[in-house]
Design a protein around this motif. Structure first.
Motif, PDB file in Angstrom:
ATOM      1  N   ALA A  86       0.831  -0.991  -0.321  1.00  0.00           N
ATOM      2  CA  ALA A  86       0.039   0.550   0.232  1.00  0.00           C
ATOM      3  C   ALA A  86       0.757   0.909  -0.102  1.00  0.00           C
ATOM      4  CB  ALA A  86      -1.287  -0.077   1.461  1.00  0.00           C
ATOM      5  N   TRP A  89      -2.733   5.335   3.581  1.00  0.00           N
ATOM      6  CA  TRP A  89      -3.684   4.599   4.101  1.00  0.00           C
ATOM      7  C   TRP A  89      -3.861   5.552   5.004  1.00  0.00           C
ATOM      8  CZ3 TRP A  89       1.592   2.728   4.891  1.00  0.00           C
ATOM      9  CH2 TRP A  89       1.636   2.402   6.005  1.00  0.00           C
ATOM     10  N   THR A 100      -8.427   2.182   5.301  1.00  0.00           N
ATOM     11  CA  THR A 100      -8.605   3.251   3.224  1.00  0.00           C
ATOM     12  C   THR A 100      -7.083   2.128   3.219  1.00  0.00           C
ATOM     13  OG1 THR A 100     -10.214   3.958   3.321  1.00  0.00           O
ATOM     14  CG2 THR A 100      -9.047   3.935   1.288  1.00  0.00           C
ATOM     15  N   HIS A 102      -4.486   2.883   0.018  1.00  0.00           N
ATOM     16  CA  HIS A 102      -3.883   2.552  -1.505  1.00  0.00           C
ATOM     17  C   HIS A 102      -2.978   1.618  -2.393  1.00  0.00           C
ATOM     18  CE1 HIS A 102      -7.443   6.121  -0.759  1.00  0.00           C
ATOM     19  NE2 HIS A 102      -6.371   6.432   0.363  1.00  0.00           N
ATOM     20  N   THR A 160      -8.044   0.371  -4.303  1.00  0.00           N
ATOM     21  CA  THR A 160      -8.499   0.228  -3.299  1.00  0.00           C
ATOM     22  C   THR A 160      -8.605  -0.751  -2.501  1.00  0.00           C
ATOM     23  OG1 THR A 160      -8.413   2.428  -3.897  1.00  0.00           O
ATOM     24  CG2 THR A 160      -8.938   2.410  -1.498  1.00  0.00           C
TER      25      THR A 160
END
Length: 539
Positions: A86, A89, A100, A102, A160
């Motif tokens: 990721a 986040w 979340t 990314h 995502t």
């Protein structure tokens, strides 16, 4: 000194039980790093390795990555976390249970398939969805214990994903770091059978890929030329990992040139290794070597806080450190005494046999009625240091200092690790009233899963079934804030309760000794259980 002879004898016995170590010679055109692990067998190779953090150190993070990873480049500060699969986040400001992530674009698994949101969801189902075709019981057990707050998750788009936790926890990324991702194609290629995935071998996204798996012999890794991060390309062509559980056998393998690097050299061998030109690395890191009390068992004497405190006063930690040739530090709490969040507990556990005996007497134990405890220990294992001689030292120390009778139930490391998630009176414990399982003490997420009153097994690692209202209040306060000052203050308050109402017997903090040949360069000993193998070269 009798205790020093005891350790020497125990180490000598371990050598006698070990056969010769045979390694295939490396190709002359390649640089090969050969590492002797403490494990009795190679950790599992499906992408969520067993054998504790040694498994993660060598057959986890180098091959299989998570959304988050450890920053392992510094020796001067506690390892933190940085983006991995990721890129970033965030915690939802309106619903702090929602995170979340990314995802990094353009990442490929070792088998050439794409890493994306579908691969993330597939792996999360592998760990957290019992009826998924790819459900892996062993990987699920490990992942749920280390990331117990994962509630639900969903794909937002190809780049995502969202994870919703079962309770608000500002430290959740420190749990997400333990969720590793394997290519879904590995499972399909193995006929949807996890027992066959290791033989493929399994594909991850890390800087190394697995090329050969030989159970109880070795695992071979190779540099992955398609790795996504050009700044972390491996400097060696190959790595060979060998399980050599006996300390002196590892020393012999290093001396003979059969390996280049050994975990946990025998302490009595360290001076002569240095004299012979080998490098010995040490460094403080978040690692405590304790006895984890079984307070919940029927009629356990450890229900009485006076007994738990007494044992902490009865241990001569400085003598044990001396016997370990200075490769450990005395522990009087879960955190290192030098940690600014240690706090100011009422008890400071120095060696005070008189105080220990007085507390035992108050609890009803005396020379005519000694306290008797059976401890489950391992003969080797990840982070276990030198468990046999260390436990034999403690057996003599506690008997002489406070007339405490210890007996041992010696099991294989993975059996001991599994026992830390057992119920207090489980038959598998065979009446053990404590477990000698070493522990990370790196962050609030670890503190929560070891000591939170909602983390009794099988929901976490609170094996003692310990509940302290003041501790739980401090843990809740630090979980619900992102203010660093509040986090520090509440961590201190929580740690003070761990010391004054101890669920563990705190013994030593490991200094992470390793022995290396002069040909090994670039190694960094981070303040972490893990290492960055991409920094290492062999010349």
């Amino acid at each position: 000194m009798k205790t020093r002879r005891l350790i020497a004898a125990a180490l000598a016995c371990s050598v006698a039980s070990t056969g010769p170590v045979v390694l295939a010679g490396p190709a002359s055109a390649e640089s090969v790093l050969r590492i002797a692990m403490t494990a009795t067998d190679i950790p599992t190779t499906t992408g969520m390795p067993n054998n504790g953090f040694e498994g993660m150190r060598f057959l986890g993070y180098p091959i299989f990555e998570g959304l988050v990873q450890w920053d392992l480049k510094s020796t001067t500060k506690l390892a933190g976390i940085v983006p991995a699969l990721a890129e970033r986040w965030e915690q939802d400001p309106n619903d702090k249970a929602v995170w979340t992530f990314h995802l990094r674009q353009g990442v490929k698994f070792h088998d050439g398939t794409a890493f994306n949101a579908d691969a993330v969801i597939w792996n999360l189902d592998r760990y957290f969805k019992n009826d998924s075709p790819q459900f892996e019981p062993q990987g699920a057990g490990i992942s749920r214990a280390r990331a117990p707050l994962v509630g639900s998750y969903k794909k937002i788009d190809d780049a995502t994903v969202q994870i919703t936790t079962t309770q608000v926890a500002s430290y959740f990324p420190y749990m997400a770091v333990y969720l590793l991702f394997t290519s879904p194609q590995s499972f399909e290629k193995a006929g949807r059978d996890w027992s066959k995935v290791a033989a493929l071998p399994a594909a991850g996204t890390g800087p190394f890929k697995i090329t050969r798996v030989a159970p109880r012999e070795a695992v071979d890794l190779a540099k992955f030329d398609g790795y996504w991060d050009p700044d972390r390309m491996a400097k060696v062509d190959r790595v060979r990992l060998l399980p050599i559980p006996e300390a002196n056998a590892r020393v012999a393998a290093l001396r003979s040139g059969q390996v280049d690097w050994i975990e946990v050299p025998a302490p009595d061998a360290i001076p002569s290794l240095k004299q012979a030109g080998f490098t010995i690395t040490t460094g403080s890191y978040p690692h405590v070597w304790p006895y984890i009390y079984n307070m919940g068992a029927k009629d356990s004497p450890l229900k009485d806080v006076r007994v738990r405190q007494a044992l902490n006063y009865c241990v001569d930690r400085s003598a044990l450190v001396e016997l370990l040739n200075g490769t450990a530090e005395p522990a009087s709490g879960w955190l290192n005494d030098k940690d600014p969040n240690f706090g100011s507990p009422k008890n400071r556990y120095t060696f005070d046999a008189a105080k220990g005996k007085a507390l035992l007497a108050e609890a009803g134990y005396s020379d005519t009625k000694p306290l008797k405890l059976k401890i489950m220990i391992s003969s080797s294992g990840s982070g276990q240091m030198l468990p046999m001689p260390m436990n034999e030292y403690l057996q003599e120390n506690l008997k002489q200092a406070c007339n405490v009778d210890l007996s041992f139930n010696v099991v294989e490391w993975q059996v001991l690790l599994n026992s830390s998630r057992a119920l207090p009176d489980a038959q598998s414990l065979q009446g053990s009233l404590a477990l000698n399982v070493s522990s990370p003490s790196s962050d609030a997420a670890v503190m929560a899963r070891y000591f939170g009153s909602d983390r009794f097994p099988p929901a976490g690692f609170n094996f003692p079934n310990w509940k302290d209202d003041a501790f739980d209040a401090a843990l809740k306060a630090l979980a619900e804030t992102t203010d660093a000052k509040v986090v520090d203050a509440q961590t201190k308050a929580a740690h003070e309760r761990l010391v004054d109402n101890p669920p563990w017997l705190f013994i030593v903090h490991d200094l992470n000794p390793r022995g290396m040949a002069k040909t090994v360069h670039g190694f960094v000993s981070p303040q972490s259980w893990f290492v960055d193998l991409t920094l290492v070269s062999v010349k």
